[in-house]
Design a protein around this motif. Structure first.
Motif, PDB file in Angstrom:
ATOM      1  N   PRO A 240       0.835  -1.216   0.000  1.00 55.03           N
ATOM      2  CA  PRO A 240       0.000   0.000   0.000  1.00 55.03           C
ATOM      3  C   PRO A 240       0.864   1.258   0.000  1.00 55.03           C
ATOM      4  N   THR A 241       0.334   2.314  -0.592  1.00 57.16           N
ATOM      5  CA  THR A 241       1.051   3.583  -0.673  1.00 57.16           C
ATOM      6  C   THR A 241       0.342   4.645   0.167  1.00 57.16           C
ATOM      7  N   ARG A 242       0.980   5.783   0.309  1.00 54.34           N
ATOM      8  CA  ARG A 242       0.467   6.839   1.180  1.00 54.34           C
ATOM      9  C   ARG A 242      -0.928   7.301   0.790  1.00 54.34           C
ATOM     10  N   ASP A 243      -1.221   7.316  -0.499  1.00 56.65           N
ATOM     11  CA  ASP A 243      -2.509   7.832  -0.967  1.00 56.65           C
ATOM     12  C   ASP A 243      -3.600   6.760  -1.033  1.00 56.65           C
ATOM     13  N   GLY A 244      -3.385   5.634  -0.364  1.00 63.51           N
ATOM     14  CA  GLY A 244      -4.413   4.594  -0.315  1.00 63.51           C
ATOM     15  C   GLY A 244      -4.459   3.713  -1.538  1.00 63.51           C
ATOM     16  N   LYS A 245      -3.471   3.809  -2.410  1.00 59.12           N
ATOM     17  CA  LYS A 245      -3.386   2.946  -3.578  1.00 59.12           C
ATOM     18  C   LYS A 245      -2.335   1.872  -3.325  1.00 59.12           C
ATOM     19  N   THR A 246      -1.921   1.161  -4.345  1.00 59.83           N
ATOM     20  CA  THR A 246      -0.941   0.094  -4.160  1.00 59.83           C
ATOM     21  C   THR A 246       0.039   0.055  -5.330  1.00 59.83           C
ATOM     22  N   VAL A 247       1.202  -0.538  -5.073  1.00 63.04           N
ATOM     23  CA  VAL A 247       2.197  -0.758  -6.117  1.00 63.04           C
ATOM     24  C   VAL A 247       2.625  -2.222  -6.094  1.00 63.04           C
ATOM     25  N   ALA A 248       3.004  -2.724  -7.263  1.00 61.02           N
ATOM     26  CA  ALA A 248       3.581  -4.055  -7.385  1.00 61.02           C
ATOM     27  C   ALA A 248       5.099  -3.915  -7.386  1.00 61.02           C
ATOM     28  N   LEU A 286      16.323 -12.339   6.781  1.00 58.93           N
ATOM     29  CA  LEU A 286      16.365 -10.979   6.247  1.00 58.93           C
ATOM     30  C   LEU A 286      15.016 -10.530   5.693  1.00 58.93           C
ATOM     31  N   GLY A 287      14.123 -11.502   5.473  1.00 60.31           N
ATOM     32  CA  GLY A 287      12.845 -11.196   4.849  1.00 60.31           C
ATOM     33  C   GLY A 287      12.050 -10.131   5.572  1.00 60.31           C
ATOM     34  N   ARG A 288      12.006 -10.206   6.905  1.00 63.41           N
ATOM     35  CA  ARG A 288      11.242  -9.226   7.663  1.00 63.41           C
ATOM     36  C   ARG A 288      11.834  -7.830   7.505  1.00 63.41           C
ATOM     37  N   GLN A 289      13.173  -7.719   7.509  1.00 69.15           N
ATOM     38  CA  GLN A 289      13.805  -6.416   7.323  1.00 69.15           C
ATOM     39  C   GLN A 289      13.474  -5.850   5.952  1.00 69.15           C
ATOM     40  N   TYR A 290      13.517  -6.701   4.947  1.00 76.10           N
ATOM     41  CA  TYR A 290      13.193  -6.252   3.591  1.00 76.10           C
ATOM     42  C   TYR A 290      11.739  -5.752   3.546  1.00 76.10           C
ATOM     43  N   GLN A 291      10.844  -6.533   4.122  1.00 76.89           N
ATOM     44  CA  GLN A 291       9.428  -6.178   4.090  1.00 76.89           C
ATOM     45  C   GLN A 291       9.180  -4.849   4.797  1.00 76.89           C
ATOM     46  N   GLU A 292       9.804  -4.654   5.923  1.00 76.77           N
ATOM     47  CA  GLU A 292       9.620  -3.410   6.678  1.00 76.77           C
ATOM     48  C   GLU A 292      10.164  -2.213   5.911  1.00 76.77           C
ATOM     49  N   ALA A 293      11.303  -2.379   5.240  1.00 79.51           N
ATOM     50  CA  ALA A 293      11.908  -1.269   4.500  1.00 79.51           C
ATOM     51  C   ALA A 293      11.054  -0.864   3.303  1.00 79.51           C
ATOM     52  N   VAL A 294      10.581  -1.868   2.553  1.00 83.85           N
ATOM     53  CA  VAL A 294       9.749  -1.558   1.394  1.00 83.85           C
ATOM     54  C   VAL A 294       8.432  -0.944   1.858  1.00 83.85           C
ATOM     55  N   SER A 295       7.857  -1.489   2.907  1.00 86.24           N
ATOM     56  CA  SER A 295       6.591  -0.950   3.434  1.00 86.24           C
ATOM     57  C   SER A 295       6.750   0.501   3.862  1.00 86.24           C
ATOM     58  N   ALA A 296       7.838   0.794   4.557  1.00 93.88           N
ATOM     59  CA  ALA A 296       8.060   2.158   5.044  1.00 93.88           C
ATOM     60  C   ALA A 296       8.211   3.136   3.890  1.00 93.88           C
ATOM     61  N   PHE A 297       8.945   2.735   2.866  1.00 90.98           N
ATOM     62  CA  PHE A 297       9.131   3.613   1.707  1.00 90.98           C
ATOM     63  C   PHE A 297       7.796   3.878   1.021  1.00 90.98           C
ATOM     64  N   CYS A 298       7.020   2.824   0.783  1.00 93.07           N
ATOM     65  CA  CYS A 298       5.753   2.983   0.073  1.00 93.07           C
ATOM     66  C   CYS A 298       4.746   3.785   0.903  1.00 93.07           C
ATOM     67  N   ALA A 299       4.787   3.600   2.214  1.00 95.45           N
ATOM     68  CA  ALA A 299       3.822   4.287   3.078  1.00 95.45           C
ATOM     69  C   ALA A 299       4.067   5.780   3.170  1.00 95.45           C
ATOM     70  N   HIS A 301       5.115   7.650   0.458  1.00 89.45           N
ATOM     71  CA  HIS A 301       5.065   8.227  -0.887  1.00 89.45           C
ATOM     72  C   HIS A 301       3.745   7.839  -1.555  1.00 89.45           C
ATOM     73  N   ASP A 302       3.268   8.714  -2.429  1.00 89.02           N
ATOM     74  CA  ASP A 302       2.083   8.389  -3.219  1.00 89.02           C
ATOM     75  C   ASP A 302       2.444   7.416  -4.332  1.00 89.02           C
ATOM     76  N   ARG A 303       1.437   6.706  -4.810  1.00 82.38           N
ATOM     77  CA  ARG A 303       1.674   5.677  -5.818  1.00 82.38           C
ATOM     78  C   ARG A 303       2.406   6.192  -7.044  1.00 82.38           C
ATOM     79  N   ASP A 304       1.878   7.228  -7.667  1.00 84.21           N
ATOM     80  CA  ASP A 304       2.462   7.693  -8.919  1.00 84.21           C
ATOM     81  C   ASP A 304       3.836   8.327  -8.706  1.00 84.21           C
ATOM     82  N   GLU A 305       4.068   8.864  -7.530  1.00 81.31           N
ATOM     83  CA  GLU A 305       5.397   9.390  -7.198  1.00 81.31           C
ATOM     84  C   GLU A 305       6.412   8.244  -7.130  1.00 81.31           C
TER      85      GLU A 305
END
Length: 399
Positions: A240-248, A286-299, A301-305
């Motif tokens: 999920p992204t900051r604007d309530g959308k999602t990215v793959a 390492l999976g949990r660290q990766y997941q947390e980092a990607v989640s934090a970045f996406c959360a 920023h807006d999707r299109d950004e």
């Protein structure tokens, strides 16, 4: 530029299409894109059931229009007295017959392979069904969901409900390839073909990823660790992204992960110990660290950004588009995959293009899907029926 009709690869091929719904009509439309002439044979009462599938444009089905371009429609009651003579003339005209009735129905209607081959030995005959013409499940109706269930395709789906008709399109693709192959062989040898195309077989043949653990176990392996392709791999998942959308997010390769970590200022997440076997794994501790980092970045920023930033680094992180966004998207437009075409009832409607158009192998504009029986008299005239004979067929409710 639209290629000359005579230059298309199937310009001299004639197809008699008894199929309905999705796999058969998609296949015959594709062959029509390549230049084949297709006569769609429908029951006079209501025709192909997909004519009535919502959503509509204003009067006609969007679904039906999307898989029945480049065809003419002939209504014919195969059970009526006099229909077999019309059928014989159609078979004499055709190179290929496609049908998608339930097992046994074609024989009852007199359009099974043996019956039609007796009329034309060089005929290429393609049956498309759910589970094939033989086997313990052959009499089970072939709806896509049961095909995916039986083929082991749902085990990794989070909610066990797919959003793509994989069985239908697998069979449609295999049928198209099979017919093209049979045409090639017939042209060299004069020999026809009887193609038994099952949705089940077609999807199983494409199941090398979904079935990889089972293939390993069947070959005396452990099946573990399993390929992680849908969600368990934190670098191959939807966020999920900051604007309530999602990215793959698709950062399977170590090279892409390193580029991503550099782009977000997290070089600490790069592991020098990562090897090729980690590509489709859950990355262990390492999976949990990766997941947390990607989640934090996406959360944050807006999707299109996110998409814009990742595109600057040539990284495969793309917004999850709605169907409307996909249809109107810049890339689809740039690739010529969506185009506006005239329709005799609807005015102008969108059309999904054939991917081979850019190579000059397919039409760049389809004829619109036909009205039910709208070409019956014209087809009968081509088959040699005079006006009085055509009128008699109509009165007898053969057509």
């Amino acid at each position: 530029m639209e290629p000359n009709a005579s230059d298309l690869p199937l310009a001299d091929i004639k197809i008699l299409d008894f199929s309905r719904l999705l796999p058969g009509p998609w296949c015959t439309q594709f062959l029509g894109d390549l230049g084949a002439e297709v006569i769609k044979v429908e029951s006079p009462e209501s025709g192909d059931p997909s004519r009535h599938n919502p959503p509509l444009y204003s009067e006609t089905s969007a679904y039906f229009n999307s898989v029945n371009g480049n065809k003419t429609s002939l209504t014919l009651d195969l059970r009526a007295k006099g229909a077999q003579e019309v059928l014989a003339r159609l078979v004499d005209w055709a190179d290929v017959v496609v049908e998608s009735f339930s097992v046994g129905t074609a024989k009852r209607l007199g359009i099974d392979y043996d019956s039609l081959r007796a009329l034309k030995p060089s005929l290429i005959y393609c049956s498309i069904s759910g589970f094939g013409q033989s086997g313990p499940l052959s009499t089970v109706p072939g709806h896509d969901l049961v095909i995916q269930a039986a083929a082991g395709n749902l085990q990794a789906a989070p909610d066990r409900m797919p959003c793509f008709q994989a069985g239908d399109y697998a069979a449609a693709s295999v049928a198209t390839i099979g017919i093209l192959s049979a045409i090639r062989r017939r042209d060299r040898t004069g020999v026809g073909a009887n193609l038994d195309v099952a949705m089940f077989d077609s999807l199983m043949a494409m199941g090398n990823i979904a079935l990889a653990p089972a293939l390993s176990r069947a070959g005396n392996g452990s099946g573990m660790p399993a390929l992680q392709v849908w969600g368990a791999n934190p670098r191959y998942a939807i966020y999920p992204t900051r604007d309530g959308k999602t990215v793959a997010v698709c950062l399977l390769e170590a090279r892409l992960w390193r580029q991503f970590c550099a782009a977000i200022g997290r070089p600490d997440l790069i592991s020098d110990a990562e090897g090729p076997a980690d590509r489709h794994s859950d990355h262990g501790d390492l999976g949990r660290q990766y997941q947390e980092a990607v989640s934090a970045f996406c959360a944050t920023h807006d999707r299109d950004e996110i998409v814009r930033i990742m595109a600057e680094h040539s990284l495969p992180i793309i917004g999850v588009h709605s169907a409307d966004e996909a249809l109107a998207g810049d890339h689809a437009q740039a690739r010529g995959m969506v185009r506006a075409v005239p329709h005799p009832v609807e005015g102008e409607i969108p059309e999904l293009a054939n991917p081979l158009q850019a190579a000059g192998l397919a039409r760049t504009r389809r004829a619109p899907a036909p009205a039910l029986g709208g070409d019956t008299d014209r087809v009968l005239e081509r088959l040699g029926y005079g006006e009085a004979e055509r009128l008699a067929l109509h009165r007898a409710k053969v057509v």
